[in-house]
Structure formats: C-alpha cells, structure tokens
Design a protein around this motif. Sequence first.
Motif, mmCIF file in Angstrom:
data_model
loop_
_atom_site.group_PDB
_atom_site.id
_atom_site.type_symbol
_atom_site.label_atom_id
_atom_site.label_comp_id
_atom_site.label_asym_id
_atom_site.label_seq_id
_atom_site.Cartn_x
_atom_site.Cartn_y
_atom_site.Cartn_z
ATOM 1 N N VAL A 64 0.851 -1.202 0.000
ATOM 2 C CA VAL A 64 0.000 0.000 0.000
ATOM 3 C C VAL A 64 0.884 1.250 0.000
ATOM 4 O O VAL A 64 2.002 1.220 0.511
ATOM 5 N N PRO A 65 0.375 2.360 -0.582
ATOM 6 C CA PRO A 65 1.180 3.592 -0.618
ATOM 7 C C PRO A 65 1.335 4.202 0.778
ATOM 8 O O PRO A 65 0.426 4.094 1.611
ATOM 9 N N HIS A 66 2.469 4.842 1.016
ATOM 10 C CA HIS A 66 2.693 5.598 2.248
ATOM 11 C C HIS A 66 3.281 6.961 1.902
ATOM 12 O O HIS A 66 4.427 7.038 1.460
ATOM 13 N N PRO A 67 2.528 8.044 2.101
ATOM 14 C CA PRO A 67 3.097 9.381 1.955
ATOM 15 C C PRO A 67 3.812 9.757 3.258
ATOM 16 O O PRO A 67 3.160 9.952 4.282
ATOM 17 N N VAL A 68 5.128 9.810 3.225
ATOM 18 C CA VAL A 68 5.900 9.999 4.459
ATOM 19 C C VAL A 68 6.144 11.493 4.702
ATOM 20 O O VAL A 68 6.617 12.201 3.817
ATOM 21 N N HIS A 87 5.851 10.626 10.204
ATOM 22 C CA HIS A 87 4.725 9.695 10.118
ATOM 23 C C HIS A 87 4.226 9.547 8.703
ATOM 24 O O HIS A 87 4.533 10.352 7.825
ATOM 25 N N CYS A 88 3.435 8.496 8.511
ATOM 26 C CA CYS A 88 2.725 8.336 7.257
ATOM 27 C C CYS A 88 1.567 9.323 7.255
ATOM 28 O O CYS A 88 0.841 9.441 8.250
ATOM 29 N N HIS A 89 1.373 10.032 6.139
ATOM 30 C CA HIS A 89 0.262 10.993 6.064
ATOM 31 C C HIS A 89 -1.011 10.368 5.500
ATOM 32 O O HIS A 89 -1.984 11.064 5.213
ATOM 33 N N ASN A 90 -1.001 9.055 5.300
ATOM 34 C CA ASN A 90 -2.275 8.337 5.205
ATOM 35 C C ASN A 90 -2.778 8.326 6.649
ATOM 36 O O ASN A 90 -2.171 7.707 7.529
ATOM 37 N N LEU A 91 -3.855 9.055 6.919
ATOM 38 C CA LEU A 91 -4.177 9.367 8.315
ATOM 39 C C LEU A 91 -4.658 8.154 9.099
ATOM 40 O O LEU A 91 -4.496 8.100 10.321
ATOM 41 N N GLU A 92 -5.230 7.157 8.409
ATOM 42 C CA GLU A 92 -5.587 5.908 9.111
ATOM 43 C C GLU A 92 -4.300 5.182 9.530
ATOM 44 O O GLU A 92 -4.226 4.608 10.618
ATOM 45 N N HIS A 93 -3.301 5.199 8.656
ATOM 46 C CA HIS A 93 -2.024 4.567 9.010
ATOM 47 C C HIS A 93 -1.376 5.297 10.189
ATOM 48 O O HIS A 93 -0.866 4.686 11.122
ATOM 49 N N GLU A 94 -1.405 6.613 10.115
ATOM 50 C CA GLU A 94 -0.809 7.416 11.193
ATOM 51 C C GLU A 94 -1.475 7.083 12.531
ATOM 52 O O GLU A 94 -0.800 6.802 13.522
ATOM 53 N N GLY A 133 -0.579 3.995 14.253
ATOM 54 C CA GLY A 133 0.738 3.917 14.900
ATOM 55 C C GLY A 133 1.927 4.065 13.973
ATOM 56 O O GLY A 133 3.072 3.903 14.405
ATOM 57 N N MET A 134 1.685 4.369 12.670
ATOM 58 C CA MET A 134 2.801 4.518 11.728
ATOM 59 C C MET A 134 3.382 5.930 11.883
ATOM 60 O O MET A 134 3.255 6.795 11.019
ATOM 61 N N MET A 135 4.009 6.128 13.029
ATOM 62 C CA MET A 135 4.520 7.445 13.415
ATOM 63 C C MET A 135 5.606 7.232 14.443
ATOM 64 O O MET A 135 5.561 6.270 15.215
HETATM 65 CU CU LIG Z 1 0.931 4.760 5.284
#
Ligand SMILES: [Cu+2]
Length: 483
Positions: free
Chosen positions: A407-411, A465-472, A475-477
């Motif tokens: 899946v994409p991750h905008p960091v 953090h990942c700026h996919n806000l559900e990912h953030e 805990g992707m931060m």
């Molecule tokens: Cu992400």
Amino acid sequence: MKRSEFLKRLSAWSGAAAVTPSAWLAACGGDTGAGTGPSDDGSGPDGSPLQLPPTLRPDGLSLTAREGTVSLGPGQTSRAWMYDDLLPGPTLRGRTGDGVRMTLVNGLQEQTVVHWHGVDAPEHADGHPRLAVGPGATLAYDFTLENRAGTYWYHPHPHERTAIQTYRGMAGFFLVDDADSDALDLPAGSREVPLVLQDKRLDGSGEIVYAPSGPDIMTGFLGDVPFVNGTPFPYLPVDRTLYRFRLLNGSNARIFDLALTTGLSFVLIGNDGGFLERPETLQSILLGPGERVDVLVDFTGAPAGDTVVLQSRAFSLAGPPSSQGVAMDLMRFVISSAPAAPRALPEALPALPASPPTEGVPQQTFSFTSGMGRHRINGSAFQMDRVDARIPLGEPQVWRFLNSSPVPHPVHLHSAQFRVRSRIGGRGRLYPWEGGLKDTVLLMPFESVEVVVHFVRHRGLYLMHCHNLEHEDDGMMLNFEVT
Ligand SMILES: [Cu+2]
C-alpha cells in the motif's frame, strides 16, 4: 428536490465506477441533460460555485474548532467539524519574518491540537499530540514565520484522532509570501486560487460518515465523492488569462493523478516547500495526501463558454482492492467571454537555498510496513514518550524510507523541509514535483526513497509519520529528537 429523491440519486451515484459530473449534478437536482457549461438561459452553470474561505493574517487571531453545519451542494447540508465554522478553514497568509500569534479554542467534545504542516515551528508550537488540549480549553501559539514563500497548511494532530478530525472538515491553507514571491508578479487576487482536494463518504441521510473497517484501515479511508474546497464538483468562472492555483491534497488516503481536459497543461512552479528550480510544463501531476503543488494555468486560448475540467485520472495500483486510482472529475473552470489581458509566464524562479553537503554523512533507515493490517515504522507503533531517532542540529543526514508493503505511504516529516534524492523500486524515478524542498514524499508499494534532511533551526521533539491518516492513527509514526 425532495430529500428522499436526493438520497436516491446520491446512492446511485456513489456506486458508480467513475465519478462523473452528470452523476453529481443529477444527485444535486441539476438537469441531467445539461452540459457542464453555462445554462442556455444564461442563469449560470449547474451545481455549486467554488467556495473561497476568507484570507486572514495569522497575528492575534483565534481559531475555534467545533461542530457545525455545512452546505455540501444545492439544498444539502451536513454536520462537520470545522475551524471557525468554515470548510475549508480560513486561509492564513503571512510573510517570512512575521510573528504568528494564534489561539486555538477547542469547542469539540474531545482533545485537539493544530499542526502547521510544512512550517518550521519551534517544538512548543509544532502541534505534537502531547500538546493537545481538552474540550473548552485554549492553546496559544507564538512563533516567527521562518519558511520561504510557499503553500503550507494546517490540520489537527491529536493522538489517534487526526484522521477523524481532519476528515470531518478541519483543515486550511497557510500561505507564505516573501520578497522573492513578490518579485515574480504572479497572478493574484481572484486569479490566485487555493484548492483543497478531498474525498468523503456520505451516508443514507447525506451526512459525512467516518467509520473505517479493517480493510479501510489497511488502505486508508477512501471516499466516494471528491470535494474541492468543501463542495463536490464546483465551478469557477475564469477569464481568458493566466491563473495561479495552490493545490493541496487534504485527503486522508486518496491519491490524485491531476490533469486538465481540452488539452490544457499545468505550468508547475512550486511544491511543498516553495518555488522549484525552474517552471515545468506538465500534462499530469500525481499528488499524495499532504502534498502540495503551485501551478499556473493559461486559459488565454480557451474558447469563451468552454468548460475545462480538473480531473483525477485512473491509475492502477497493486495491493488490496480498493477505489484508489478510480477516475474522478474534481471541478470545472467555465471560460468567460469577457476580454482579458494575456500575461507572460515567468521565465525563471527564485533560487533554492544551497543544498547541504552529503558526502559521507550519517544515514538512517526507516522501514514502513503494513503486515496483518497493522502499520508500523521499523516494527514499532508510535509511543508518545519514546524517542526513536536522534539527529544533531545542523548535521545533514541521508534518511532512507523503505516501503515494504503493498500500500502507498506518503511519508511526512515535521520541523524542516527535506530534499528527495532518489527513488528505487516501483516507479524507479523522481518527478518534477519532487524537486526543491519537500515535507511529504509519496512511496508507492515497494518503493524506497532517499532524502537529505538538514535540521538547522529548532532543537526538540518532532514527528515522522505516514500521512495516510488511518495509518498514522494506527501507529505509523515516531518521535525524533533534534539535539
Ligand atoms: Cu501509510
């Protein structure tokens, strides 16, 4: 149109494979047989005009976060969470060197905090979730605006509630000007238009819904309906001359592959951290959540009465099935018949700040994984008080972001803009909108990018953090400390 009729049309539209103007106009009660241009009777285009929030100087202002009612199109209102009852929030506009003095007033039923995205704020003013305040409380921000001219923005950043608060409507532009941007003499006033691109899901009663399922958290929460400045498929009447558009992808998870119909192109002049090295003419721009571009569009040659559509083109993506990559029509520019003076494009842009030396500098690697539906960096979920990386103030470093997931991750990095140096895997190249200075870089599945970071202004605790806000929020931060 009766409410029940609106809902019937809306649900029919939401199930469509591609989001088309006629579908939206049908949902809004417009004449489905009509085109997207001005009506034959001269009463103007169907649908809603583009909304433009007021522009305010961020000096001595208060910004109130609270629930309110917003119009989502003709005859349709929904509850939203907003800054100052506006969706998008007021456009803040200051100059490099100005003092920023803002008071956040929390009128929500939960805690919140504002982050000035892309702005080099000192630690106490950066909007870290540990600084969030509860219902009824206020939070004062006082710092000096040090960024160069550029297109920045602001949105909430409370612990595990960033996604819902941003999605429900809390976001606005933060534009910065300086002597360099003044000297360019770019289109201004009604010909400089900020456009925030978002997508939302609406329920059976037309309300904005946010209820991510497990698969939604895997991909990020994708809406069926694209919104520009808080309205689906709005129109903007334009003169036959040059315009400047400040484009922000303010979606939680949606990636837009932007293009214009009728053969018009974008002249890209800036991105996250201000002007690029040189203007570049492009037919399309792929913009991930959190990213911005500053573009010029020349309508001089467009026929009067014509309609130009800003679209997101279809693109394919490996990984779990979702509506990511579906084609969408975002908004319309309706060409005026009034004469307008043509304007020249800028031949050159302001020089970028000097790059730091990178030979032999320390490197750090951050691996973004999405296994078993959990989003992690280097295997760990965010913890408020744990510091996961340290970097000395003033020391350039190469940071490598690895997307080891489908899946994409905008960091996104807080505190300072970085430079993107290379990309391997996936698309295997860099794009014109990834030059200059960036605070968010899009990693498509299994891509790695190297960026050069150089924190020179503020010591303290900041976020990656990942700026996919559900990912953030999952805990992707992580915290990093500039020492
Ligand atoms: Cu992400």
